[in-house]
Motif scaffolding. Sequence first.
Motif, PDB file in Angstrom:
ATOM      1  N   PRO A  60       0.897  -1.425  -0.216  1.00 47.62           N
ATOM      2  CA  PRO A  60       0.378  -0.497   0.103  1.00 47.62           C
ATOM      3  C   PRO A  60       0.467   1.028  -0.450  1.00 47.62           C
ATOM      4  O   PRO A  60       1.833   1.614   0.459  1.00 47.62           O
ATOM      5  N   PRO A  61       0.707   2.633  -0.491  1.00 47.77           N
ATOM      6  CA  PRO A  61       1.019   3.362  -0.910  1.00 47.77           C
ATOM      7  C   PRO A  61       1.147   4.451   0.670  1.00 47.77           C
ATOM      8  O   PRO A  61       0.495   4.428   1.287  1.00 47.77           O
ATOM      9  N   ARG A  62       2.529   5.049   1.402  1.00 48.59           N
ATOM     10  CA  ARG A  62       2.504   5.741   2.348  1.00 48.59           C
ATOM     11  C   ARG A  62       2.432   6.708   1.971  1.00 48.59           C
ATOM     12  O   ARG A  62       2.010   7.360   0.783  1.00 48.59           O
ATOM     13  N   GLU A  64       1.636  10.715   1.621  1.00 42.46           N
ATOM     14  CA  GLU A  64       2.873  11.468   0.925  1.00 42.46           C
ATOM     15  C   GLU A  64       4.133  12.031   1.123  1.00 42.46           C
ATOM     16  O   GLU A  64       4.668  12.301   2.299  1.00 42.46           O
ATOM     17  N   PRO A  65       5.472  11.474   0.462  1.00 37.54           N
ATOM     18  CA  PRO A  65       6.584  11.685   0.814  1.00 37.54           C
ATOM     19  C   PRO A  65       7.376  13.216   0.890  1.00 37.54           C
ATOM     20  O   PRO A  65       6.797  14.159   0.388  1.00 37.54           O
ATOM     21  N   ARG A  66       8.296  13.131   1.513  1.00 39.29           N
ATOM     22  CA  ARG A  66       8.455  14.883   2.655  1.00 39.29           C
ATOM     23  C   ARG A  66       9.763  14.436   1.524  1.00 39.29           C
ATOM     24  O   ARG A  66      10.178  13.869   0.932  1.00 39.29           O
ATOM     25  N   LEU A  67      10.434  16.180   1.062  1.00 35.32           N
ATOM     26  CA  LEU A  67      11.457  16.351   0.510  1.00 35.32           C
ATOM     27  C   LEU A  67      12.854  16.046   1.876  1.00 35.32           C
ATOM     28  O   LEU A  67      12.190  16.931   2.395  1.00 35.32           O
ATOM     29  N   ASP A  68      13.700  15.188   1.234  1.00 35.35           N
ATOM     30  CA  ASP A  68      14.862  14.727   1.829  1.00 35.35           C
ATOM     31  C   ASP A  68      15.849  15.729   1.513  1.00 35.35           C
ATOM     32  O   ASP A  68      16.572  15.175   0.794  1.00 35.35           O
TER      33      ASP A  68
END
Lengths: 271, 194
Positions: A60-62, A64-68
């Motif tokens: 399952p998608p996590r 929304e990714p944060r910018l590293d």
Amino acid sequence: MRHLDAEALRALSAGEREEVAYFREHLARPCEECMDFLARTPGPGLLDGQVDELLLHLAPPREEPRLDEVGLARIRRALRGRAASPWRKVAATVALAAGLAGLVLLTQSQLRSPRQEVAWDGVKGDGLKGVGRLSLELSVVAHGPGEALRRLDPGAAASEADVLVLRYHATEAGEALLFQQRGNASPELLGRFPLQAGTHELEGPQGLVGVSLEGESGPLTLWLVGFPSGQVPTPDEVREALTRGHLEEREQLSIERFDLRVHNRQNPRPR
Amino acid sequence: MRRVGASRELTEWVLRAARGEEPAFSELYRRSRPLVARLLAGFAPLDADEVEDVIQETYVRAFKALPRLKEPAAFEAWLLSIARNRARTRLERKSQARRLDEEISDPQPESTPLLPEALQLERDMAVVRQLIDELPEGEEKKTVHLFYVEGQLSAREIAEKLGVGKSAVTMRLERFRARIKQELLRRVLAGRWE
């Protein structure tokens, strides 16, 4: 019975009908030898990536990714031809930890030295302090090959063989962004680090932080920008502020600047 | 499971990055890094430092070659191919199976995907799920389920959870992956290449 090998893969890639027909049938059942070959051999084409893409999208998608930001800064730095890797630098200096113990008092006394505490007024200069709740001070020690640690004064000369270890004093726990600025170039983000109240060496997730001067030459400035936890500015905002001095609305930031001049073979230290 | 819309958005960012728009690189990195990191989480022998280095190396190579990428929709597969090759090169150098000046070459950006993008995705995923279901009950199935289906734990964490060596987990994942690779190759042979 024939199995996949480099020649078969070439023939399949070329669309040779006999090979295609044979392996279409052959691969209809799991074949240990062919699987072993496929596991060891990249390709053909983008097949490896497509297999991984398929498998990794099963979960399952996590969120929304944060910018590293730190990772991206490393990549930008490498794309500009600066291959230095901050996390490798960290590893290289972990061994210095024991040696630092003897320096604590020296650096603490330096931290207590009567440096002028002023609110950030948008103009760069030594000893600038934020007026927010978190107040930060910084001192730097250098470690060269085969020599003891030595404390650096602001504006001091250092060698490109040196590794710098940063020691800070924070009035409360928070976080900090560390930037490096060459001459008048835009500050580059080196990392984001937790701050503890009191006097400590700057540490990251992998341990003690060291800034390698390898490949550097000329004037260099380190900026340590502290802020209380939960009031995290983006690195771009901080970089913009450092560059333009527009920090009036960022009073929660505490900014420490440390200038030095790096010498190397092409740019030797004046005698 | 991947959303087709998300894939289209990614392709749009690839096109913008290929035109040299700086913010597009940040966006590509933000969107794709978790997948690259997840791929590398399957390489248990790599420590956290090494994973970060492989991620950096992957993106430096990809961003340099991006303007030559022939199929923008294949960005993710191309990126993952690079990441896998970088990780394998790192591991082989670590075990001294490969000389320092040797490395696994990355797929050229001019490469085209063997499988049609998106069109067969749902069907391919159904096939993979079926292959997982068909695995005999045991450690391999458990490992595959934990890593690929649940998608939360790294290979190292799975090793700890199952009480086995970390290399064993990576080997199980690689074995299953080879099975999928064989199946996808067969499907390519049955379709596009004939």
